[in-house]
Motif scaffolding. Structure first.
Motif, PDB file in Angstrom:
ATOM      1  N   GLY A 126       0.812  -1.265   0.079  1.00 34.85           N
ATOM      2  CA  GLY A 126      -0.092  -0.123  -0.049  1.00 34.85           C
ATOM      3  C   GLY A 126       0.834   1.229   0.042  1.00 34.85           C
ATOM      4  N   VAL A 127       0.072   2.692   0.306  1.00 32.90           N
ATOM      5  CA  VAL A 127       0.894   3.711   0.293  1.00 32.90           C
ATOM      6  C   VAL A 127       0.512   4.344   1.546  1.00 32.90           C
ATOM      7  CG1 VAL A 127       0.863   4.009  -2.172  1.00 32.90           C
ATOM      8  CG2 VAL A 127      -1.231   4.777  -0.583  1.00 32.90           C
ATOM      9  N   GLN A 128       1.385   5.364   1.906  1.00 35.20           N
ATOM     10  CA  GLN A 128       1.548   5.919   3.228  1.00 35.20           C
ATOM     11  C   GLN A 128       0.547   6.876   3.135  1.00 35.20           C
ATOM     12  OE1 GLN A 128       5.623   7.096   4.542  1.00 35.20           O
ATOM     13  NE2 GLN A 128       4.769   7.326   6.785  1.00 35.20           N
ATOM     14  N   ASP A 129      -0.143   7.074   4.298  1.00 29.86           N
ATOM     15  CA  ASP A 129      -1.295   8.210   4.490  1.00 29.86           C
ATOM     16  C   ASP A 129      -1.199   8.590   6.069  1.00 29.86           C
ATOM     17  OD1 ASP A 129      -3.310   9.858   4.329  1.00 29.86           O
ATOM     18  OD2 ASP A 129      -4.962   8.168   4.225  1.00 29.86           O
ATOM     19  N   GLY A 130      -0.254   9.690   6.130  1.00 31.18           N
ATOM     20  CA  GLY A 130      -0.047  10.095   7.477  1.00 31.18           C
ATOM     21  C   GLY A 130       1.073   9.058   8.343  1.00 31.18           C
ATOM     22  N   GLU A 131       0.477   8.425   9.362  1.00 31.88           N
ATOM     23  CA  GLU A 131       1.273   7.643  10.059  1.00 31.88           C
ATOM     24  C   GLU A 131       0.717   5.922   9.800  1.00 31.88           C
ATOM     25  OE1 GLU A 131       0.616   8.469  14.273  1.00 31.88           O
ATOM     26  OE2 GLU A 131       1.608  10.380  14.315  1.00 31.88           O
ATOM     27  N   ARG A 132       0.054   5.946   8.875  1.00 30.23           N
ATOM     28  CA  ARG A 132      -0.537   4.507   8.526  1.00 30.23           C
ATOM     29  C   ARG A 132      -0.466   4.269   7.066  1.00 30.23           C
ATOM     30  NH1 ARG A 132      -7.068   4.441   8.081  1.00 30.23           N
ATOM     31  NH2 ARG A 132      -7.284   5.925   6.744  1.00 30.23           N
ATOM     32  N   TYR A 133      -0.461   3.243   6.741  1.00 28.40           N
ATOM     33  CA  TYR A 133      -0.564   2.645   5.274  1.00 28.40           C
ATOM     34  C   TYR A 133      -1.866   2.136   4.798  1.00 28.40           C
ATOM     35  CZ  TYR A 133       4.590   3.144   5.618  1.00 28.40           C
ATOM     36  OH  TYR A 133       5.795   3.664   5.742  1.00 28.40           O
ATOM     37  N   VAL A 134      -2.265   2.782   3.777  1.00 24.55           N
ATOM     38  CA  VAL A 134      -3.792   2.292   3.251  1.00 24.55           C
ATOM     39  C   VAL A 134      -3.324   1.271   2.236  1.00 24.55           C
ATOM     40  CG1 VAL A 134      -5.752   3.021   2.172  1.00 24.55           C
ATOM     41  CG2 VAL A 134      -4.740   4.221   3.928  1.00 24.55           C
ATOM     42  N   VAL A 135      -4.045   0.325   2.195  1.00 26.99           N
ATOM     43  CA  VAL A 135      -3.867  -0.745   0.962  1.00 26.99           C
ATOM     44  C   VAL A 135      -5.027  -0.748   0.333  1.00 26.99           C
ATOM     45  CG1 VAL A 135      -3.960  -3.039   0.482  1.00 26.99           C
ATOM     46  CG2 VAL A 135      -2.318  -2.362   2.225  1.00 26.99           C
ATOM     47  N   ARG A 136      -5.292  -0.449  -0.863  1.00 24.30           N
ATOM     48  CA  ARG A 136      -6.455  -0.361  -1.715  1.00 24.30           C
ATOM     49  C   ARG A 136      -6.501  -1.528  -2.731  1.00 24.30           C
ATOM     50  NH1 ARG A 136      -8.052   4.750  -0.716  1.00 24.30           N
ATOM     51  NH2 ARG A 136      -6.231   6.034   0.143  1.00 24.30           N
ATOM     52  N   GLY A 137      -7.828  -1.663  -3.508  1.00 24.55           N
ATOM     53  CA  GLY A 137      -7.728  -2.673  -4.730  1.00 24.55           C
ATOM     54  C   GLY A 137      -6.709  -2.727  -5.605  1.00 24.55           C
ATOM     55  N   ARG A 138      -6.160  -1.469  -5.906  1.00 25.14           N
ATOM     56  CA  ARG A 138      -4.818  -1.646  -6.779  1.00 25.14           C
ATOM     57  C   ARG A 138      -3.869  -2.593  -6.523  1.00 25.14           C
ATOM     58  NH1 ARG A 138      -4.008   3.688  -5.099  1.00 25.14           N
ATOM     59  NH2 ARG A 138      -5.638   4.554  -6.547  1.00 25.14           N
ATOM     60  N   ASP A 139      -3.831  -2.763  -4.965  1.00 29.72           N
ATOM     61  CA  ASP A 139      -2.645  -3.451  -4.466  1.00 29.72           C
ATOM     62  C   ASP A 139      -2.919  -4.983  -4.224  1.00 29.72           C
ATOM     63  OD1 ASP A 139      -0.909  -0.991  -3.813  1.00 29.72           O
ATOM     64  OD2 ASP A 139      -2.668  -0.600  -2.225  1.00 29.72           O
ATOM     65  N   ALA A 140      -3.939  -5.323  -4.855  1.00 33.77           N
ATOM     66  CA  ALA A 140      -4.189  -6.873  -5.022  1.00 33.77           C
ATOM     67  C   ALA A 140      -3.231  -7.536  -5.933  1.00 33.77           C
ATOM     68  CB  ALA A 140      -5.543  -7.091  -5.568  1.00 33.77           C
ATOM     69  N   HIS A 141      -2.485  -8.772  -5.386  1.00 37.86           N
ATOM     70  CA  HIS A 141      -1.405  -9.194  -5.911  1.00 37.86           C
ATOM     71  C   HIS A 141      -1.392 -10.594  -5.996  1.00 37.86           C
ATOM     72  CE1 HIS A 141       2.461  -8.877  -7.717  1.00 37.86           C
ATOM     73  NE2 HIS A 141       3.135  -9.065  -6.723  1.00 37.86           N
ATOM     74  N   ALA A 142      -0.560 -11.154  -6.741  1.00 34.04           N
ATOM     75  CA  ALA A 142      -0.310 -12.524  -6.715  1.00 34.04           C
ATOM     76  C   ALA A 142       1.289 -12.585  -6.941  1.00 34.04           C
ATOM     77  CB  ALA A 142      -0.953 -13.413  -8.071  1.00 34.04           C
ATOM     78  N   TRP A 143       1.753 -13.695  -6.471  1.00 34.85           N
ATOM     79  CA  TRP A 143       3.248 -14.011  -6.612  1.00 34.85           C
ATOM     80  C   TRP A 143       3.845 -15.119  -6.584  1.00 34.85           C
ATOM     81  CZ3 TRP A 143       1.193 -11.274  -2.299  1.00 34.85           C
ATOM     82  CH2 TRP A 143       1.263 -11.984  -1.132  1.00 34.85           C
ATOM     83  N   PRO A 144       4.949 -15.797  -7.037  1.00 33.89           N
ATOM     84  CA  PRO A 144       5.149 -16.921  -6.873  1.00 33.89           C
ATOM     85  C   PRO A 144       6.131 -17.415  -5.539  1.00 33.89           C
ATOM     86  CG  PRO A 144       6.898 -15.829  -8.232  1.00 33.89           C
ATOM     87  CD  PRO A 144       5.932 -14.974  -7.818  1.00 33.89           C
ATOM     88  N   GLU A 145       5.940 -18.682  -5.031  1.00 34.69           N
ATOM     89  CA  GLU A 145       6.707 -18.924  -3.925  1.00 34.69           C
ATOM     90  C   GLU A 145       7.472 -20.175  -4.263  1.00 34.69           C
ATOM     91  OE1 GLU A 145       4.029 -17.200   0.079  1.00 34.69           O
ATOM     92  OE2 GLU A 145       3.854 -19.350  -0.894  1.00 34.69           O
ATOM     93  N   LEU A 146       8.845 -20.178  -4.068  1.00 36.44           N
ATOM     94  CA  LEU A 146       9.512 -21.302  -4.190  1.00 36.44           C
ATOM     95  C   LEU A 146      10.161 -21.812  -2.795  1.00 36.44           C
ATOM     96  CD1 LEU A 146       9.573 -19.693  -6.946  1.00 36.44           C
ATOM     97  CD2 LEU A 146      12.070 -20.370  -7.233  1.00 36.44           C
ATOM     98  N   TYR A 147      10.304 -23.374  -2.733  1.00 35.21           N
ATOM     99  CA  TYR A 147      10.588 -23.820  -1.478  1.00 35.21           C
ATOM    100  C   TYR A 147      12.006 -23.990  -1.357  1.00 35.21           C
ATOM    101  CZ  TYR A 147      10.717 -27.189   2.248  1.00 35.21           C
ATOM    102  OH  TYR A 147      10.804 -27.739   3.531  1.00 35.21           O
ATOM    103  N   PHE A 148      12.525 -23.554   0.016  1.00 39.96           N
ATOM    104  CA  PHE A 148      13.828 -23.751   0.337  1.00 39.96           C
ATOM    105  C   PHE A 148      13.863 -24.698   1.480  1.00 39.96           C
ATOM    106  CE2 PHE A 148      14.151 -20.205  -2.555  1.00 39.96           C
ATOM    107  CZ  PHE A 148      15.542 -20.196  -3.172  1.00 39.96           C
ATOM    108  N   PRO A 149      14.449 -25.825   1.353  1.00 39.76           N
ATOM    109  CA  PRO A 149      14.442 -26.891   2.517  1.00 39.76           C
ATOM    110  C   PRO A 149      15.106 -26.339   3.922  1.00 39.76           C
ATOM    111  CG  PRO A 149      15.068 -28.127   0.663  1.00 39.76           C
ATOM    112  CD  PRO A 149      14.993 -26.342   0.249  1.00 39.76           C
ATOM    113  N   GLY A 150      14.500 -26.389   4.896  1.00 44.28           N
ATOM    114  CA  GLY A 150      14.855 -25.735   6.294  1.00 44.28           C
ATOM    115  C   GLY A 150      14.625 -24.408   6.497  1.00 44.28           C
TER     116      GLY A 150
END
Length: 719
Positions: A504-528
């Motif tokens: 998200g983006v900063q708005d004063g002392e907090r961060y606001v997450v909006r619809g545009r921040d919906a996201h998908a990403w890959p996760e790869l496995y590292f043993p341990g």
């Protein structure tokens, strides 16, 4: 089976077909106790229609009576009185109450996406639609005798799922088709005479063998061919319907509908806000996908869950891992999910008994009727947990079978994809890589490179979405993440898709997450170490790479500037509100109380019992009350053999005698007597002297003789 009997059998079949159509919404709404009153109302309505058909031969009166009964039942079940009690009778305020419920249902539908929890208002809307479909099909198929045409109407509840590529219950779809074909098989209409005459006379039955064959073929097609065709080769090339933005929503993450919509038309809607001790978070993770069929992802199956206490991470870690944690305080607005967004790092949180943790998917589950909407919670996380050194060190565990700790589905590759070509490309991009970390880094940088363009206007298509993306090189985060997951799997690296939000983006002392921040990403496995996020989506959407996955030190782009995206491929966001929206109250249908329909069924059942008793009494004494009713009874019993209703009694007598095998002397005498009584009743000054008992006997004699001669004729043909 006579016309009257066929109609009595057809109405329950229509009710079954329309009721099963509701299951076509299984991918769009969450099924629960709201189905019980709906089923009860449909059964009661069908019962009223059947009983009314016992009392009248008019084709559309039973459907009209059933519609009145259905409207009353819907009113007392879903439209409460002004004081919150049961609205037993309509009054001046009823239209306004119905309109308010309709508005609430529409507003809720616009504020959430599949699969939606069914509120009482939404349940009422679904019930009204299902009953309207049932009554319309009954009028068309049974009243008008247009059984085949009614099949198009029965497809209506299945269209949203099919056009949006949702999975549908195959058995229910097959049952709908079978019920419809049974109606068609039973309703072989006569083509003689005017339309109104054919509708009044009803349909003559098809031979039982033909009806059984039609239903058998339907089940074979529904259970065999349909599952192979839907989702089979070429299915992805079929056109799909794009819904208007007003029918979508950004209150729930969904790869097929909501994610792209969140990035465009609903991009400015706030979803959640947070404050963090160490500044902006990279991502907030909600859930994961593990199975990819070449076009679509399926969510990971839920594994064993434990209370969400202690350190939450897929790998066993000591509590000391959070000895010097960062702290994040999160407040969720209009986000109706069952998974709680959390940072993608080892974390702990203060949770109630309804919070559970699934280590197999790294998901935090919350069991609340309103889901995550309105939640506020604090997370402690291990900042800086993932480093390049730790990821490179994990390589030593791979040869020792470290990947065996994760399910095999994270290495599966669907044969619809051109696996060899994708593997060749992946190997070329990672040639010379020293370890798994370097291979992952090279795949990430290849997809973030200048060859690929971030574009939210690209719709998923084809049976091999990855090959299409690698050829067109245009897409949004889903395509980038999917491609890296598949490429990693071709190299033997367990990988999966994660879905959530950017920081998200900063708005004063907090961060606001909006619809545009919906996201998908890959996760790869590292043993341990666990599942590690990489970021193949270009910086135009994601900003800087994760710190541990940055190949060189450079000044990252500032992802915190809340400005419209200048790229023409992304719609500019609307003016964003400065505060989170007030959460819309959502009440689970199962908790709202359905006692009204139980009370409503009592008078309906009493009326049905009284009607059945009256119908049985009438059937015992016969439906003949006068010469006209006797003549109508004769025509119903003979079906198409009675000819057009426009024929005079004398012309009808000649038609009946000439159609089909010989009736016999007794039957012909009875027919003449009945015809004479009708003519005397109509034209003679004194009317007829024939009694009700005599006319009833004449009708029975002629109808029985006609049926017997027809059976004898069929037997001779068979022999």
């Amino acid at each position: 089976m006579s016309a009257a009997r066929w109609r009595l059998a057809a109405t329950p079949l229509v009710a079954v077909a329309a009721g099963l159509g509701v299951t076509g919404l299984s991918g769009l709404v969450i099924f629960g106790s709201w189905l019980v009153p709906l089923a009860a109302i449909m059964i009661a309505t069908a019962t009223v229609i059947v009983l009314t058909r016992l009392a009248t031969a008019r084709p559309f009166i039973p459907t009209l009576v059933g519609g009145i009964a259905a409207a009353w039942l819907v009113m007392i079940t879903y439209v409460p009185a002004d004081d919150g009690g049961i609205r037993w009778l309509p009054g001046p305020g009823t239209p306004a109450a119905v309109a308010a419920i309709a508005r609430d249902a529409v507003a809720y539908a616009e504020a959430t996406v599949a699969p939606a929890t069914v509120t009482p208002e939404l349940a009422g809307a679904i019930a009204a639609g299902a009953l309207a479909l049932m009554l319309t099909v009954d009028a068309v198929a049974v009243g008008a005798g247009l059984a085949a045409t009614s099949g198009f109407l029965l497809l209506i509840p299945w269209l949203p799922a099919l056009t949006l590529e949702r999975k549908v219950p195959t058995l229910a779809l097959a049952g709908t088709i079978a019920a419809w074909l049974a109606v068609v098989a039973l309703s072989r209409r006569s083509e003689r005479g005017a339309w109104r005459a054919r509708a009044r006379e009803g349909a003559a039955p098809a031979p039982a063998g033909i009806a059984a064959l039609a239903i058998t073929l339907t089940l074979v097609v529904g259970l065999g061919a349909a599952p192979l065709a839907i989702g089979g080769p070429g299915w992805g090339q079929m056109p799909r319907i794009a819904l208007p933005a007003s029918l979508g929503g950004s209150s729930r993450l969904d790869l097929e509908i909501d994610l792209r919509d969140s990035l465009t038309t609903r991009s400015s809607e706030p979803v959640l806000a947070y404050t963090a001790s160490d500044g902006r978070l990279d991502v907030l993770r909600a859930y994961s996908f593990g199975t990819f069929d070449g076009t679509h992802w399926d969510r990971d199956p839920e594994g064993d869950t434990v209370a969400a206490n202690g350190v939450l991470w897929p790998e066993d870690l000591a509590a000391a891992s959070l000895s010097d944690p960062g702290t994040v305080q999160i407040s969720i607005g209009n986000l109706s999910e069952t998974r709680v967004p959390v940072p993608s790092a080892p974390r702990s949180l203060a949770a109630g008994v309804e919070w559970r943790y699934d280590a197999s998917t790294d998901e935090v589950l919350v069991d609340r009727a309103e889901g995550t909407r309105g939640l506020s919670y604090t997370v402690r996380l291990a900042t800086g947990y993932t480093t390049e050194e730790q990821l490179r060190a994990a390589d030593a565990l791979i040869d020792a079978g470290g990947d065996d700790a994760v399910p095999a589905r994270y290495l599966e590759l669907n044969e619809r994809m051109d696996i060899d070509a994708i593997r060749t490309l992946a190997e070329a991009q990672t040639d010379g890589a020293a370890d798994r970390f370097e291979m992952a880094l090279r795949l990430q940088e290849y997809l973030r490179g200048p060859r690929f363009v971030y574009d939210t206007e690209v719709a998923p298509n084809g049976d091999d979405a990855v090959s299409t993306f690698l050829e067109d090189r245009r897409g949004y985060c889903v395509q980038f993440a999917t491609t890296m997951v598949v490429m990693a799997r071709t190299l033997g690296i367990p990988a999966r898709m994660a879905v959530g939000f950017l920081g998200g983006v900063q708005d004063g002392e907090r961060y606001v997450v909006r619809g545009r921040d919906a996201h998908a990403w890959p996760e790869l496995y590292f043993p341990g170490h666990g599942w590690v996020r990489f970021e193949p989506t270009p910086a135009v959407q994601t900003g800087a790479r994760p710190v541990y996955a940055t190949p060189e030190v450079s000044a990252p782009q500032n992802p915190l500037v809340d400005e419209p995206n200048p790229r023409s491929t992304v719609l500019p966001p609307q003016q964003a509100p400065t505060s989170d929206p007030a959460p819309a109250p959502v009440v689970a249908a199962g908790e709202s109380g359905w006692s009204p329909w139980l009370l409503a069924l009592v008078p309906v059942l009493l009326l049905s019992a009284a009607g059945a008793a009256w119908a049985l009494r009438r059937s015992r004494r016969g439906s003949v009350q006068d010469p006209e009713s006797a003549w109508a009874s004769l025509r119903r019993g003979l079906g198409t053999r009675a000819g057009d209703e426009t024929l005079t009694p004398a012309e009808a007598e000649q038609w009946i005698v000439s159609e089909g095998p010989e009736l016999g002397d007794e039957a012909r005498t009875a027919l003449v007597s009945l015809r004479t009584a009708v003519e005397d009743h109509r034209y003679a000054p004194r009317g007829t002297d024939a009694t009700v008992e005599e006319m009833s006997a004449w009708v029975a004699t002629v109808v029985d003789a006609a049926k017997e001669s027809d059976r004898a004729s069929r037997a001779r043909v068979t022999a």
